[in-house]
Design an enzyme around this catalytic site. Structure first.
Site, PDB file in Angstrom:
ATOM      1  N   GLU A 178       0.867  -1.181   0.000  1.00 30.78           N
ATOM      2  CA  GLU A 178       0.000   0.000   0.000  1.00 30.78           C
ATOM      3  C   GLU A 178       0.907   1.236   0.000  1.00 30.78           C
ATOM      4  OE1 GLU A 178      -2.636  -0.571   3.368  1.00 30.78           O
ATOM      5  OE2 GLU A 178      -3.016  -2.641   2.739  1.00 30.78           O
ATOM      6  N   ARG A 191      -0.737  -6.159  13.120  1.00 34.51           N
ATOM      7  CA  ARG A 191      -1.200  -7.192  14.062  1.00 34.51           C
ATOM      8  C   ARG A 191      -0.109  -7.463  15.094  1.00 34.51           C
ATOM      9  NH1 ARG A 191      -4.373  -5.959  10.835  1.00 34.51           N
ATOM     10  NH2 ARG A 191      -5.843  -7.207   9.589  1.00 34.51           N
ATOM     11  N   HIS A 236      -3.572   3.841   4.507  1.00 38.61           N
ATOM     12  CA  HIS A 236      -3.713   2.504   3.907  1.00 38.61           C
ATOM     13  C   HIS A 236      -4.533   2.584   2.622  1.00 38.61           C
ATOM     14  CE1 HIS A 236      -2.430   0.126   7.569  1.00 38.61           C
ATOM     15  NE2 HIS A 236      -2.559   1.350   8.057  1.00 38.61           N
ATOM     16  N   GLU A 283      -8.196   4.668   5.190  1.00 38.55           N
ATOM     17  CA  GLU A 283      -8.164   3.910   3.932  1.00 38.55           C
ATOM     18  C   GLU A 283      -8.454   4.930   2.841  1.00 38.55           C
ATOM     19  OE1 GLU A 283      -7.426   0.741   3.798  1.00 38.55           O
ATOM     20  OE2 GLU A 283      -7.660   0.094   5.879  1.00 38.55           O
TER      21      GLU A 283
HETATM   22 ZN   LIG Z   1      -3.292  -1.583   5.100  1.00 44.14          ZN
END
Ligand SMILES: [Zn+2]
Length: 457
Positions: free
Chosen positions: A100, A159, A198, A280
């Site tokens: 990204e 994560r 992102h 995003e």
């Molecule tokens: Zn991402």
């Protein structure tokens, strides 16, 4: 009368030179963009060149290295780069997922735009003068080089942060170098808000990102209303985001969209009190290079307004001790929000972002001092300046004089402190003068007496 047109022309010329309000007409750019995704080496060269040509308001430093040894470059923009200031800090993180790449390009275009428009455009100038802005164009340069989501150890960095619900994720020794570098960077700065950039959707996402039962129900954080406000600042200023059919208003709660654990935004909020959004900014990953300019134009105003919200909204001020006049690292609590922030020990400054247009009860407290609460109201949505001067527990006398000088709805507590000290100095000065004149009078009388009685010599 013949001079009138000349005077008018001069006035117009002078007016044209003044700082203009933000608008499309001031979109000055250095033109130093090739409209392609810069490689890691090209990005490093670009940043080093920028930090020279825009050295007065920027500083470049590496906050660590990736698995494969690439530097994680951070560009800091401020009127006092590299120096501690009593200002809120904001950060943009790009390219956390290697595939990204748009965030890399937007962060450097933002830096360029701010540099080119500083002292030319009101918004650029206010951001540089009022915020310590940090830009990490690529958190995952190895992933970018491999065109993969994960880092070189095949770990998803979003994560890899400690999680509030699942402690098995909290083994710091096993954390990735990129994650550790970012955690250390966050702990070292007073980040009030931030965003990571992102691709794969068009929405402003905010905490919480998960639920204890792993369900995808709405997970409300203590600052849910503040997060919704900040996410809306971004989506409304974006050309298309708020028109989303999938996400009402172009914003979403993280867990309600899809729950995830070990994400960066929740950790920012829990451990650094930093209000982080996950933005995003394009429907598909790795959009064609021909789209970069358009995506920048779609996001530019959103990025500027989100950064500006760190000083244009909420309650900001400093906390001092009435006894010493020194700053206090006090705790700031706002009724209705089960989350506190801390003033800095160096300056006593605090920055509490809040949804605008409401009344709030703000309390400053510090061990060994009497807490103090003030009601603030910002009907027009602008930020409120509120300083506190706290008395040591059991303290009386001079401290109360100081408290009476305190005004609570403007930025004058520091002034009150100075006023108190200057009053004290002035009174002392008067006292010294009175003593001097008295002595002088005494001496003069003695001298005159001695003049009148020379016979004694
Ligand atoms: Zn991402």
């Amino acid at each position: 009368m013949v001079f009138f047109p000349i005077i008018l022309a001069l006035a117009m010329a002078l007016g044209a030179g003044a700082i203009r309000e933000h608008g499309g007409s001031t979109a000055v750019s250095s033109g130093k963009f090739a409209n392609k995704y810069l490689s890691n080496t090209e990005l490093e060269d670009w940043l080093k060149d920028f930090s020279v040509r825009c050295g007065r308001i920027s500083r470049l430093n590496s906050i660590g290295t990736s698995v494969q040894g690439r530097d994680l470059w951070v560009l800091e923009l401020s009127d006092m780069p590299g120096q501690a200031e009593a200002e809120p800090a904001f950060k943009f993180v790009g390219n956390m997922h290697g595939d990204e790449p748009v965030g890399r390009e937007l962060t450097i275009r933002l830096a360029d735009w701010l540099c080119m428009n500083y002292k030319r455009d009101a918004m650029a100038t206010s951001i540089i003068d009022n915020v310590h802005l940090h830009l990490l164009p690529s958190m995952n340069p190895d992933g970018f080089a491999n065109r993969s989501r994960n880092n070189a150890n095949n770990v998803d960095l979003n994560r890899d942060f400690p999680d509030q619900f699942f402690p098995q994720n909290n083994n710091e020794a096993r954390r990735q170098p990129e994650t550790l570098a970012v955690m250390k960077w966050i702990r070292q700065n007073n980040f009030v808000a931030s965003a990571s950039l992102h691709e794969g959707a068009l929405v402003a996402n905010y905490p919480w990102d998960g639920n204890v039962d792993k369900s995808s129900k709405y997970a409300e954080s203590p600052d849910d209303s503040t997060f919704r406000f900040l996410a809306s600042v971004y989506s409304k200023a974006h050309r298309n985001m708020s028109k989303s059919h999938e996400f009402p208003g172009g914003i979403t709660n993280g867990a309600a969209w899809y729950p995830l654990y070990g994400g960066m935004q929740d950790w920012n909020y829990i451990h650094a009190r930093c209000l982080e959004l996950t933005l995003e900014i394009y429907d598909t990953k790795w959009p064609p290079e021909s789209q970069i300019v358009q995506i920048w134009e779609e996001n530019r105003q959103s990025m500027l307004e989100l950064v500006s919200s760190t000083f244009k909204s909420g309650v900001h001020g400093k906390v001092f001790s009435s006894a010493s006049g020194l700053p206090l690292a006090a705790t700031i609590q706002v009724d209705g929000f089960n989350q506190t922030i801390k003033a800095t020990s160096q300056f006593g400054n605090y920055h509490r972002l809040l949804p605008p247009g409401k009344a709030y009860k703000v309390t400053a407290s510090m061990d060994g001092h009497t807490s103090r609460s003030v009601h603030v109201l910002s009907p027009n949505g602008e930020s409120t300046a509120l300083d506190f001067i706290l008395d040591p527990t059991g303290g009386v006398g001079q401290q109360h004089k100081l408290m009476r000088l305190m005004t609570t709805h403007d930025d004058s507590d520091t002034m009150a402190l100075l006023l108190y000290h200057s009053k004290f100095t002035f009174l002392s000065f008067l006292g010294v003068l009175v003593i001097l004149f008295s002595c002088f009078g005494c001496k003069r009388r003695l001298w005159l007496r001695s003049e009148k009685s020379p016979a004694k010599v």
